[in-house]
Write a protein that holds these residues in place. Sequence first.
Motif, PDB file in Angstrom:
ATOM      1  N   THR A   1       0.853  -1.185   0.000  1.00 30.93           N
ATOM      2  CA  THR A   1       0.000   0.000   0.000  1.00 30.93           C
ATOM      3  C   THR A   1       0.886   1.232   0.000  1.00 30.93           C
ATOM      4  N   VAL A   2       0.325   2.351  -0.440  1.00 30.55           N
ATOM      5  CA  VAL A   2       1.074   3.604  -0.449  1.00 30.55           C
ATOM      6  C   VAL A   2       1.419   3.950   0.993  1.00 30.55           C
ATOM      7  N   THR A   3       2.691   4.246   1.210  1.00 34.23           N
ATOM      8  CA  THR A   3       3.202   4.401   2.564  1.00 34.23           C
ATOM      9  C   THR A   3       3.985   5.707   2.715  1.00 34.23           C
ATOM     10  N   PRO A   4       3.311   6.809   3.092  1.00 28.96           N
ATOM     11  CA  PRO A   4       4.027   8.076   3.272  1.00 28.96           C
ATOM     12  C   PRO A   4       5.127   8.012   4.325  1.00 28.96           C
ATOM     13  N   SER A   5       5.000   7.082   5.274  1.00 22.87           N
ATOM     14  CA  SER A   5       6.023   6.979   6.323  1.00 22.87           C
ATOM     15  C   SER A   5       7.375   6.523   5.767  1.00 22.87           C
ATOM     16  N   LEU A   6       7.409   6.058   4.519  1.00 20.33           N
ATOM     17  CA  LEU A   6       8.686   5.708   3.891  1.00 20.33           C
ATOM     18  C   LEU A   6       9.551   6.946   3.638  1.00 20.33           C
ATOM     19  N   LEU A   7       8.914   8.100   3.497  1.00 24.54           N
ATOM     20  CA  LEU A   7       9.648   9.324   3.159  1.00 24.54           C
ATOM     21  C   LEU A   7      10.539   9.752   4.322  1.00 24.54           C
ATOM     22  N   GLU A   8      11.810   9.941   4.007  1.00 25.67           N
ATOM     23  CA  GLU A   8      12.768  10.425   4.992  1.00 25.67           C
ATOM     24  C   GLU A   8      13.323  11.762   4.533  1.00 25.67           C
ATOM     25  N   THR A   9      13.709  12.566   5.494  1.00 26.50           N
ATOM     26  CA  THR A   9      14.284  13.874   5.191  1.00 26.50           C
ATOM     27  C   THR A   9      15.575  14.048   5.986  1.00 26.50           C
ATOM     28  N   PHE A  10      16.340  15.032   5.574  1.00 21.95           N
ATOM     29  CA  PHE A  10      17.560  15.368   6.300  1.00 21.95           C
ATOM     30  C   PHE A  10      17.662  16.889   6.378  1.00 21.95           C
ATOM     31  N   PRO A  11      18.429  17.415   7.335  1.00 22.24           N
ATOM     32  CA  PRO A  11      18.525  18.862   7.484  1.00 22.24           C
ATOM     33  C   PRO A  11      19.137  19.526   6.250  1.00 22.24           C
ATOM     34  N   ASN A  12      18.539  20.635   5.836  1.00 22.29           N
ATOM     35  CA  ASN A  12      19.051  21.430   4.727  1.00 22.29           C
ATOM     36  C   ASN A  12      20.294  22.182   5.213  1.00 22.29           C
ATOM     37  N   ALA A  13      21.412  21.929   4.598  1.00 18.68           N
ATOM     38  CA  ALA A  13      22.663  22.581   4.994  1.00 18.68           C
ATOM     39  C   ALA A  13      22.682  24.068   4.629  1.00 18.68           C
ATOM     40  N   TYR A  14      21.761  24.508   3.760  1.00 20.54           N
ATOM     41  CA  TYR A  14      21.704  25.903   3.322  1.00 20.54           C
ATOM     42  C   TYR A  14      20.276  26.441   3.443  1.00 20.54           C
ATOM     43  N   PRO A  15      19.694  26.440   4.638  1.00 15.22           N
ATOM     44  CA  PRO A  15      18.292  26.834   4.777  1.00 15.22           C
ATOM     45  C   PRO A  15      18.018  28.309   4.452  1.00 15.22           C
ATOM     46  N   ASP A  16      19.045  29.134   4.491  1.00 19.87           N
ATOM     47  CA  ASP A  16      18.851  30.558   4.206  1.00 19.87           C
ATOM     48  C   ASP A  16      19.069  30.897   2.743  1.00 19.87           C
ATOM     49  N   ARG A  17      19.392  29.904   1.924  1.00 17.80           N
ATOM     50  CA  ARG A  17      19.610  30.115   0.499  1.00 17.80           C
ATOM     51  C   ARG A  17      18.441  29.528  -0.268  1.00 17.80           C
ATOM     52  N   ARG A  18      17.938  30.291  -1.207  1.00 14.23           N
ATOM     53  CA  ARG A  18      16.856  29.781  -2.068  1.00 14.23           C
ATOM     54  C   ARG A  18      17.495  29.042  -3.237  1.00 14.23           C
ATOM     55  N   TYR A  19      17.209  27.731  -3.334  1.00 15.74           N
ATOM     56  CA  TYR A  19      17.691  26.930  -4.451  1.00 15.74           C
ATOM     57  C   TYR A  19      16.655  25.857  -4.751  1.00 15.74           C
ATOM     58  N   GLU A  20      16.710  25.297  -5.941  1.00 16.76           N
ATOM     59  CA  GLU A  20      15.737  24.296  -6.373  1.00 16.76           C
ATOM     60  C   GLU A  20      16.367  22.914  -6.445  1.00 16.76           C
ATOM     61  N   VAL A  21      15.567  21.927  -6.100  1.00 16.30           N
ATOM     62  CA  VAL A  21      15.928  20.524  -6.232  1.00 16.30           C
ATOM     63  C   VAL A  21      14.890  19.902  -7.154  1.00 16.30           C
ATOM     64  N   THR A  22      15.342  19.077  -8.106  1.00 12.49           N
ATOM     65  CA  THR A  22      14.423  18.402  -9.015  1.00 12.49           C
ATOM     66  C   THR A  22      14.699  16.902  -8.998  1.00 12.49           C
ATOM     67  N   PHE A  23      13.629  16.132  -8.815  1.00 18.21           N
ATOM     68  CA  PHE A  23      13.677  14.673  -8.918  1.00 18.21           C
ATOM     69  C   PHE A  23      12.815  14.279 -10.105  1.00 18.21           C
TER      70      PHE A  23
END
Length: 139
Positions: A24-46
Motif C-alpha cells: 500500500t502507499v506508505t508516506p512513512s517511507l519518506l525520509e528527510t535530512f537537514p538542509n545545509a543551506y536553509p537561508d539560500r533559495r535553491y531548487e531541487v528536481t527529482f
Amino acid sequence: MPTPKDDVSQLKTLGQGATRYPRTVTPSLLETFPNAYPDRRYEVTFSSEEFTSLCPKTGQPDFGRISIRYVPGARCIESKSLKLYLFSYRDEGTFMETLTNRILDDLVAACDPVEMEVTGEFAARGGITITVAAHHVRK
C-alpha cells in the motif's frame, strides 16, 4: 568558510541492501535530512521515469513519469526513500489526478518546502495522454 557536513544520522534506508516494497502507499517511507543551506533559495528536481499505478476501474497498469521540483525549507527529501515511496504506488488503484495531488500532499507534510510542484506525465490510455501538475507555495 568550510563546507558543512551533511547530517545523515537519522536516515534508515540509504545504504541498505535489497528492499521489499510495501503493498500500500506508505508516506512513512519518506525520509528527510537537514538542509545545509536553509537561508539560500535553491531548487531541487527529482524525476522518476518508472512510475506505475493501477486504473481504479479496470486494474490495468498506468505508466508515467513523476517530476518533483521544490525549494527546500529546513529539510530536504532523501532520494532513496522517495523512490521507495513512489514504487509503493505500483499496486494502488487511483486516478492520475488523485495520485499527483496525494504525492504533493505527502511530500509537503514530510519536508515543509518553501514551494513545490509535482507533475505526472502519463502514457496514453485510450489514445489520450494525461499530464497533471499540482502546486504548493508556503504561506
